[in-house]
Design a protein around this motif. Structure first.
Motif, PDB file in Angstrom:
ATOM      1  N   TYR A 182      -9.160  23.055 -48.855  1.00 55.31           N
ATOM      2  CA  TYR A 182      -8.870  23.348 -47.568  1.00 55.31           C
ATOM      3  C   TYR A 182      -9.588  22.767 -46.494  1.00 55.31           C
ATOM      4  N   ALA A 183     -11.057  22.684 -47.092  1.00 59.24           N
ATOM      5  CA  ALA A 183     -11.968  22.013 -46.137  1.00 59.24           C
ATOM      6  C   ALA A 183     -11.641  20.435 -46.022  1.00 59.24           C
ATOM      7  N   GLY A 184     -11.124  19.981 -46.848  1.00 65.02           N
ATOM      8  CA  GLY A 184     -11.012  18.563 -47.009  1.00 65.02           C
ATOM      9  C   GLY A 184      -9.483  18.152 -46.262  1.00 65.02           C
ATOM     10  N   ALA A 185      -8.481  19.189 -46.496  1.00 69.99           N
ATOM     11  CA  ALA A 185      -7.292  19.366 -45.795  1.00 69.99           C
ATOM     12  C   ALA A 185      -7.621  19.331 -44.203  1.00 69.99           C
ATOM     13  N   TRP A 186      -8.568  20.269 -43.712  1.00 70.88           N
ATOM     14  CA  TRP A 186      -8.801  20.507 -42.395  1.00 70.88           C
ATOM     15  C   TRP A 186      -9.283  19.143 -41.673  1.00 70.88           C
ATOM     16  N   PHE A 187     -10.112  18.352 -42.554  1.00 73.18           N
ATOM     17  CA  PHE A 187     -10.743  17.177 -41.935  1.00 73.18           C
ATOM     18  C   PHE A 187      -9.580  15.918 -41.860  1.00 73.18           C
ATOM     19  N   VAL A 188      -8.629  16.256 -42.790  1.00 73.15           N
ATOM     20  CA  VAL A 188      -7.422  15.183 -42.883  1.00 73.15           C
ATOM     21  C   VAL A 188      -6.729  15.406 -41.554  1.00 73.15           C
ATOM     22  N   GLN A 189      -6.687  16.560 -41.274  1.00 73.86           N
ATOM     23  CA  GLN A 189      -5.551  17.164 -40.203  1.00 73.86           C
ATOM     24  C   GLN A 189      -6.303  16.963 -38.920  1.00 73.86           C
ATOM     25  N   GLU A 190      -7.581  17.209 -38.736  1.00 72.98           N
ATOM     26  CA  GLU A 190      -8.199  17.095 -37.431  1.00 72.98           C
ATOM     27  C   GLU A 190      -8.840  15.865 -37.273  1.00 72.98           C
ATOM     28  N   ARG A 191      -9.504  15.157 -38.040  1.00 70.82           N
ATOM     29  CA  ARG A 191     -10.170  13.928 -37.866  1.00 70.82           C
ATOM     30  C   ARG A 191      -9.313  12.496 -38.060  1.00 70.82           C
ATOM     31  N   LEU A 192      -8.296  12.582 -38.875  1.00 72.90           N
ATOM     32  CA  LEU A 192      -7.703  11.363 -39.158  1.00 72.90           C
ATOM     33  C   LEU A 192      -6.440  11.392 -38.243  1.00 72.90           C
ATOM     34  N   THR A 193      -5.820  10.073 -38.402  1.00 74.37           N
ATOM     35  CA  THR A 193      -4.331   9.800 -37.602  1.00 74.37           C
ATOM     36  C   THR A 193      -3.482  10.675 -38.174  1.00 74.37           C
ATOM     37  N   PHE A 194      -3.571  10.964 -39.502  1.00 68.88           N
ATOM     38  CA  PHE A 194      -2.568  11.724 -40.081  1.00 68.88           C
ATOM     39  C   PHE A 194      -2.206  12.864 -39.276  1.00 68.88           C
ATOM     40  N   GLY A 195      -3.194  13.774 -38.759  1.00 71.27           N
ATOM     41  CA  GLY A 195      -2.769  15.201 -38.200  1.00 71.27           C
ATOM     42  C   GLY A 195      -2.179  14.736 -36.924  1.00 71.27           C
ATOM     43  N   HIS A 196      -2.679  13.782 -36.122  1.00 71.05           N
ATOM     44  CA  HIS A 196      -1.579  13.457 -34.839  1.00 71.05           C
ATOM     45  C   HIS A 196      -0.475  13.341 -35.087  1.00 71.05           C
ATOM     46  N   TYR A 197      -0.055  12.553 -36.147  1.00 76.92           N
ATOM     47  CA  TYR A 197       1.449  11.923 -36.568  1.00 76.92           C
ATOM     48  C   TYR A 197       2.057  13.276 -36.992  1.00 76.92           C
ATOM     49  N   LEU A 198       1.381  14.170 -37.555  1.00 76.33           N
ATOM     50  CA  LEU A 198       1.909  15.312 -38.126  1.00 76.33           C
ATOM     51  C   LEU A 198       2.490  16.419 -37.071  1.00 76.33           C
ATOM     52  N   TYR A 199       1.686  16.574 -35.908  1.00 77.57           N
ATOM     53  CA  TYR A 199       2.089  17.368 -34.922  1.00 77.57           C
ATOM     54  C   TYR A 199       3.122  16.513 -33.922  1.00 77.57           C
ATOM     55  N   ALA A 200       2.850  14.964 -33.931  1.00 78.36           N
ATOM     56  CA  ALA A 200       3.941  14.472 -32.949  1.00 78.36           C
ATOM     57  C   ALA A 200       5.324  14.444 -33.529  1.00 78.36           C
ATOM     58  N   LEU A 201       5.270  14.573 -34.958  1.00 73.47           N
ATOM     59  CA  LEU A 201       6.496  14.545 -35.486  1.00 73.47           C
ATOM     60  C   LEU A 201       7.606  15.674 -35.082  1.00 73.47           C
ATOM     61  N   GLU A 202       6.762  17.116 -34.904  1.00 70.17           N
ATOM     62  CA  GLU A 202       7.400  17.996 -34.438  1.00 70.17           C
ATOM     63  C   GLU A 202       7.927  17.935 -33.170  1.00 70.17           C
ATOM     64  N   GLN A 203       7.325  17.587 -32.305  1.00 72.83           N
ATOM     65  CA  GLN A 203       7.271  17.454 -30.783  1.00 72.83           C
ATOM     66  C   GLN A 203       8.167  16.452 -30.452  1.00 72.83           C
ATOM     67  N   ASN A 204       8.340  15.180 -30.905  1.00 73.11           N
ATOM     68  CA  ASN A 204       9.005  14.056 -30.552  1.00 73.11           C
ATOM     69  C   ASN A 204       9.139  12.972 -31.720  1.00 73.11           C
ATOM     70  N   ARG A 205      10.105  13.187 -32.541  1.00 78.42           N
ATOM     71  CA  ARG A 205      10.113  12.449 -33.824  1.00 78.42           C
ATOM     72  C   ARG A 205      10.416  11.035 -33.515  1.00 78.42           C
ATOM     73  N   ALA A 206      11.474  10.787 -32.283  1.00 78.19           N
ATOM     74  CA  ALA A 206      12.104   9.626 -31.939  1.00 78.19           C
ATOM     75  C   ALA A 206      10.750   8.875 -31.430  1.00 78.19           C
ATOM     76  N   ALA A 207       9.897   9.481 -30.729  1.00 74.79           N
ATOM     77  CA  ALA A 207       8.786   8.631 -30.223  1.00 74.79           C
ATOM     78  C   ALA A 207       7.807   8.169 -31.098  1.00 74.79           C
ATOM     79  N   VAL A 208       7.621   8.875 -32.203  1.00 73.62           N
ATOM     80  CA  VAL A 208       6.727   8.777 -33.391  1.00 73.62           C
ATOM     81  C   VAL A 208       7.342   7.309 -34.135  1.00 73.62           C
ATOM     82  N   VAL A 209       8.817   7.492 -34.336  1.00 69.16           N
ATOM     83  CA  VAL A 209       9.249   6.381 -35.034  1.00 69.16           C
ATOM     84  C   VAL A 209       9.202   5.065 -34.292  1.00 69.16           C
ATOM     85  N   GLU A 210       9.405   5.188 -32.985  1.00 67.98           N
ATOM     86  CA  GLU A 210       9.164   3.895 -32.003  1.00 67.98           C
ATOM     87  C   GLU A 210       7.924   3.386 -32.112  1.00 67.98           C
TER      88      GLU A 210
END
Length: 327
Positions: A182-210
């Motif tokens: 979970y500590a590793g998952a937290w790092f991936v979620q909070e410190r890598l672009t993966f986390g930004h993409y993850l939450y952006a998908l829920e907010q505006n999937r079309a913008a993430v695709v674009e």
């Protein structure tokens, strides 16, 4: 507005923000203290060890689900995949195969179902709820068919059972491993672009695709992750229970959704996150353990679970509506 009024308003806002971010942690501490006061045996080494071990297995199962819901999708097949992996391992071990081969077969179950879910939802853009209900039903039916509707008892639990019973004092080794995961998952979620993409998908999937983000590949990975961690949890349950239980998944369905949605009340208000899920899992484990020691009936425990799930759903839905209103 006077300086005093301004300072008072700022203090109130800061206090509200504090409770929104850390209220779940405070609730966990309060629950532990209350049960330890009402039933001193709640704090015994044996009870803490059992509670941490069961919470670790549950937390492992819900890790992938956390990110799927954070991305705006759903997976209701996770518990059935765990049950099928549990039965596959038990059936192979009972028939004379080694634990190593049985564990690989159980892991394959998670990969296959995660891949199927991911392909149908991410690539073919079919409704996630419908698809995972269907695949979950399939996994559950196969699990029941393997044992002809009954459990499969095991004479030994092999190296997996030995792993489960390695402890550092009252803390199981499994708990340490899951905490590090979970500590590793937290790092991936909070410190890598993966986390930004993850939450952006829920907010505006079309913008993430674009923006050129490989959304389909990301969702496929999330569903495969959910399948894999669910199957590993199922394997661990086989050793923990010394048996294969075809209907074991039903007990994790409400707990999984409650943990993820209730966890959205912590740190990232209204957004499922791994630290929130882990905290909610421990909270549920403490509540169920304490309730059992106090002699609560199963119906009373289910009422508490349902109330917590309702709170989690309400908070996440309200927060998401508020966020979208500002987009």
């Amino acid at each position: 507005m006077s300086t005093t009024d301004s300072a008072s308003a700022r203090w109130t806002a800061d206090l509200k923000s504090f409770f929104l971010r850390y209220g779940l942690f405070l609730l966990l501490v309060l629950v532990i203290l209350v049960f330890a006061w009402l039933r001193p045996s709640f704090g015994s080494a044996g009870n803490i060890n059992d509670m941490l071990r069961s919470a670790s297995i549950a937390a492992l199962m819900f890790l992938g689900l956390t990110w799927i819901i954070a991305a705006g999708e759903i997976d209701v097949s996770f518990m059935s995949v765990a049950a099928l992996a549990n039965m596959v391992v038990a059936a192979l071990v009972a028939s004379g195969h080694g634990w190593a081969l049985a564990c690989l077969a159980g892991l394959a179950v998670g990969v296959i179902f995660g891949l199927v879910n991911g392909l149908l939802v991410a690539i073919f853009r079919l409704p996630a709820l419908v698809i995972t209900i269907a695949t979950g039903g399939l996994a559950g039916s196969v699990a029941a068919a393997i044992g002809l509707g009954t459990s499969i008892s095991l004479p030994s639990t092999g190296f997996v059972g030995a792993l489960l019973h390695v402890n550092f004092g009252v803390v199981p080794l499994l708990t340490v491993i899951v905490a590090l995961l979970y500590a590793g998952a937290w790092f991936v979620q909070e410190r890598l672009t993966f986390g930004h993409y993850l939450y952006a998908l829920e907010q505006n999937r079309a913008a993430v695709v674009e923006a050129g983000v490989p959304v389909n590949r990301l969702l496929l990975m999330l569903y495969i992750l959910s399948g894999v961690v669910s199957s590993i949890a199922g394997i661990l349950l086989t050793a923990d229970l010394s048996s294969g239980q075809p209907y074991i998944g039903s007990s994790y369905f409400i707990d999984g959704l409650t943990s993820v949605l209730l966890g959205g009340m912590a740190l990232k208000f209204g957004k499922p996150n791994v630290i929130g899920t882990l905290t909610a899992v421990v909270l549920l484990a403490a509540l169920l353990s304490g309730a059992a020691l106090l002699g609560w009936t199963d119906a009373q425990r289910q009422i508490v679970r349902g109330a917590l799930l309702l709170c989690g759903v309400a908070v996440v839905v309200w927060a998401r509506r508020k966020t979208r209103a500002h987009i």
